[in-house]
Design an enzyme around this catalytic site. Structure first.
Site, mmCIF file in Angstrom:
data_model
loop_
_atom_site.group_PDB
_atom_site.id
_atom_site.type_symbol
_atom_site.label_atom_id
_atom_site.label_comp_id
_atom_site.label_asym_id
_atom_site.label_seq_id
_atom_site.Cartn_x
_atom_site.Cartn_y
_atom_site.Cartn_z
ATOM 1 N N ASP A 185 -10.869 2.076 -3.057
ATOM 2 C CA ASP A 185 -11.395 1.804 -1.720
ATOM 3 C C ASP A 185 -12.917 1.792 -1.721
ATOM 4 O OD1 ASP A 185 -9.067 1.354 -0.419
ATOM 5 O OD2 ASP A 185 -8.841 3.379 0.382
ATOM 6 N N ASP B 191 0.833 -1.209 0.000
ATOM 7 C CA ASP B 191 0.000 0.000 0.000
ATOM 8 C C ASP B 191 0.863 1.253 0.000
ATOM 9 O OD1 ASP B 191 -2.304 1.506 0.122
ATOM 10 O OD2 ASP B 191 -3.122 0.496 1.880
HETATM 11 C C1 GLA Z 1 -5.707 1.957 2.206
HETATM 12 C C2 GLA Z 1 -6.138 0.771 1.375
HETATM 13 C C3 GLA Z 1 -7.194 -0.013 2.120
HETATM 14 C C4 GLA Z 1 -6.646 -0.453 3.463
HETATM 15 C C5 GLA Z 1 -6.157 0.748 4.250
HETATM 16 C C6 GLA Z 1 -5.442 0.339 5.511
HETATM 17 O O1 GLA Z 1 -6.703 2.894 2.301
HETATM 18 O O2 GLA Z 1 -6.599 1.177 0.132
HETATM 19 O O3 GLA Z 1 -7.623 -1.115 1.374
HETATM 20 O O4 GLA Z 1 -5.608 -1.368 3.258
HETATM 21 O O5 GLA Z 1 -5.265 1.532 3.487
HETATM 22 O O6 GLA Z 1 -4.958 1.415 6.218
#
Ligand code: GLA
Length: 736
Positions: free
Chosen positions: A550, A480
């Site tokens: 997301d 990420d």
């Molecule tokens: C980002 C990712 C999510 C999750 C969060 C965790 O927003 O896109 O899927 O993994 O971080 O903090």
């Protein structure tokens, strides 16, 4: 696939599968763009460069050199010597003078497709001799003592032309590169539209089409990543171009950092397309003897609208960009605990989810954010990659072992490029964060970005990730990256080199991922950046799939996935079924629709399966079966867009057809139910006209009926009226 040089006409002709790209040398020195489109079969096409019109021969008519330069359809435009349109290249000499003029000198053709050191690049697979060819045009600015090599590659099985440029300082002093784009393409085009992808966090890659207008229209990022807001893509479309007809010229950037993509319509109505690293905040010091290579731009021409363009991109990326061994392999159905628990989990909670998920056929548990340091909220501990044994009692190896004992694989989340102000790492090495001395850096999600231009930071980050992966049999990593860059300063790079930070950072990311996939070749890597902020072809070179957004709401996903699938194969699009009401929009959609939409991607779950009613658990079992059955088709097939909710505001529909046309899968989502509605006739695409297909669909009255391909394509298939918003059907067709 062919590359020819026509000596008398001074033309280079690259023939891809059905298209040709023609470059001409005007006046013995200027490299001009003649044509990118359907094969013309004409050797005298150099006249399109207009060099024969009297005032346009600059060597014989210096007085009018400027009118030549400002109208010449350039392949690689330069700044400050008469072309007032935006340029690819601007260089400052060590004496402080700007301006650059490149003259063609010679060419070379190379078998295959050379890579780019330290950067993602399209390639020919091993053993595929003769699958690709490259043309190198060498040109020089004698005043700057700068050599530039323009590279063009074609593949035997693709219509795409891949471009890049390399600059070499052959002089004695440094050169300051203020602007080095990868490609320029000048075209004559009356009217026409510009297509880009854009949006925001949780609304990534929505398609935006607008008329081309006089002046400059640009999408760009200087956020340090390709970004949620803009995408490194643009296309110009003939006015009549649509899904299946009309001409389209597209460019897509194989890069994960700052970019610009511009269409400029000039005084003569000519359109210039430009793409490359964003010059904003960029300056590269090129020392004597050093070389600088640009990332690649993929140029695609389609004479059959967006549909064909998408399929060219999909095939190119599957055939010549994605390296992962998972490319043609079934991806395990995963369940991710993020939306299920957020930070509130421990070993027992994760095992509870895994047990229930495993029972229903889910194959991998992914532990998301919150397993390290004392991280129970999104503040703190990034950089301290030590397992929190208060949460994970028994440690990580124990948890992994327990999950494996359930017959499931284990995956883990990292955000390796970051550091929290509240972390041991930051307290120890504040100078490892990107920041400007004396200025309080902006925090975003309470974190800073690590300075990956520093080799010791790259090593630290790598060892943090690899150390964890070495400690237990982990099959999958979600990598990420949750903030964009500000306060762009490096305590490591000297005064002269601050303008290199953005690009060197991206090179650092590439180095990290390259090391990771080399040490762990069987690892399934999924990139992510606050959802889809780094969904770009650059990252695809390292990971076969990228978390798309997301926003996991099935209806929101329709436009996001449509825009993403415009360029990327469905096998690259991370998509999960999540809980309702959806956490981002509060919408309630049927479980079946959530499954159908997620199946147009990598497929998985992101919910607390232990809290689902029995009926939904049973639906998971059905979806798992469907996934196993259709995944090879979705992963390998040709994608056809049939209707777009974005345009019709009623329903969405897409179809996947196997390469041999023996099977197809149609997904139809009714977004809003209509009173007094009736069944809808959907014309299928891409089938074998003569073949007969048997229909199968859970909610279809026509179950088991057999129709000819031509009937389904020219007549159509009736989708019965459905009650209720957000309903969907999936119809499978198999040749009999
Ligand atoms: C980002 C990712 C999510 C999750 C969060 C965790 O927003 O896109 O899927 O993994 O971080 O903090």
């Amino acid at each position: 696939m062919r590359i020819e040089y026509l000596e008398r006409e001074k033309l280079f002709r690259l023939t891809a599968k059905d298209t040709e790209y023609v470059i001409g040398i005007a006046d013995e020195r200027y490299i001009g763009h003649v044509h990118f489109g359907k094969k013309m079969g004409e050797n005298r096409c150099g006249c399109l460069l207009r060099t024969e019109e009297a005032p346009f021969v600059p060597s014989k008519n210096l007085r009018d050199k400027c009118s030549f330069a400002d109208a010449f359809p350039a392949e690689y435009s330069t700044w400050g010597v008469g072309d007032y349109r935006d340029s690819c290249l601007n260089v400052r000499s060590s004496d402080g003078f700007r301006g650059c003029e490149l003259h063609y000198e010679n060419y070379r053709t190379v078998d295959g497709k050379p890579g780019l050191p330290g950067m993602p690049a399209t390639f020919c697979r091993e053993g595929e001799d003769g699958a690709g060819m490259t043309l190198e045009l060498e040109c020089r600015d004698k005043v700057l003592e700068l050599k530039v090599i323009l590279r063009y590659s074609v593949f035997a099985d693709s219509e795409a032309v891949i471009r890049s440029a390399e600059l070499v300082n052959e002089g004695k002093g440094p050169l300051y590169l203020e602007r080095v784009l990868t490609a320029c393409m000048d075209m004559d085009m009356e009217g026409g539209d510009l297509l880009t992808l854009g949006g925001s966090w949780a609304r990534e890659r929505h398609m935006a089409r607008r008329p081309l207008a006089f002046g400059k229209q640009m999408v760009s990022s200087f956020r340090g990543e390709s970004g949620h807001q803009d995408h490194p893509f643009l296309a110009v479309m003939g006015q009549d171009a649509g899904q299946d007809r009309g001409e389209i010229w597209a460019m897509h950037f194989v890069y994960s950092g700052n970019f610009m993509a511009e269409a400029e319509v000039n005084q003569f109505g000519m359109v210039r397309l430009l793409m490359g690293i964003n010059p904003e905040g960029f300056e590269w010091v090129l020392k004597p003897g050093e070389a600088f290579a640009t990332p690649e731009v993929v140029c695609v021409y389609s004479d059959e609208g967006l549909g064909k363009m998408s399929r060219i991109f999909h095939d190119l990326y599957r055939g010549h960009l994605i390296r992962s061994p998972y490319l043609h392999r079934k991806r395990p159905i995963l369940i991710n605990n993020w939306e299920a628990t957020y930070f509130d989990f421990d070993t027992e909670k994760l095992l509870e989810i895994a047990r229930e998920a495993g029972k229903r056929g889910i194959e991998m548990l992914v532990m998301d954010d919150g397993w390290f340091g004392d991280r129970n909220k999104d503040e703190g501990y990034l950089g301290d990659w030590e397992v929190n044994e208060k949460k994970l009692s028994g440690g990580l190896p124990y948890l992994v072992e327990q999950v494996k004992a359930l017959g499931m694989e284990f995956g883990i989340w990292f955000e390796p490029e970051m550091v929290s102000p509240d972390s041991k790492l930051y307290r120890m090495h504040p100078d490892w964060a990107i920041r400007i001395p004396g200025r309080e850096p902006v925090q975003s999600r309470a974190q800073y970005v690590l300075d990956l231009t520093r080799p010791e930071v790259v090593d630290y980050v790598y060892e943090s990730v690899a150390g964890i992966l070495r400690s237990a049999p982990i099959s999958y990593v979600k990598w990420d990256m949750n903030r964009q860059m500000t306060d762009v300063g490096s305590a490591y790079l000297g005064r002269e080199h601050q303008g290199e930070l953005f690009h060197r950072y991206v090179l650092g990311v590439y180095e990290l991922q390259e090391r990771l996939v080399r040490e762990f070749p069987e690892l399934l890597l999924e990139n992510c950046a606050s959802g889809g902020a780094r969904f770009d072809p650059g990252m695809l070179y390292y990971s076969p799939q990228i978390w798309c957004s997301d926003d996991t709401d099935a209806i929101e996903r329709l436009a996001i996935q449509e825009g993403t699938a415009l360029l990327y194969p469905l096998s690259a699009i991370g998509a999960h079924v999540s809980a309702c009401p959806n956490h981002l929009v509060g919408r309630v959609t049927p479980f079946g629709t959530r499954g159908h939409v997620a199946m147009a991607g990598t497929f998985g779950y992101e919910l607390d399966v232990t809290k689902l009613p029995e009926e939904e658990k049973r639906l998971i079992e059905e979806q798992v079966k469907l996934y196993h059955r259709f995944q090879p088709l979705v992963r390998e097939g040709d994608y056809y867009r049939i209707a777009s909710w974005n345009e019709n505001h009623k329903y969405d529909c897409w179809q996947i057809v196997s390469k041999d046309k023996r099977e197809a899968l149609l997904t139809y989502v009714q977004v809003l139910a209509e009173p007094n509605g009736h069944s809808r006739k959907i014309r299928l695409k891409g089938l074998d006209l003569e073949a007969e297909y048997r229909l199968e669909g859970d909610q279809l009255a026509k179950e088991g009926q057999i129709f000819k391909g031509a009937f389904l394509m020219y007549g159509g298939l009736l989708i019965p009226r459905m009650q209720g918003d957000f309903t969907s059907v999936m119809i499978y067709l198999k040749q009999v």
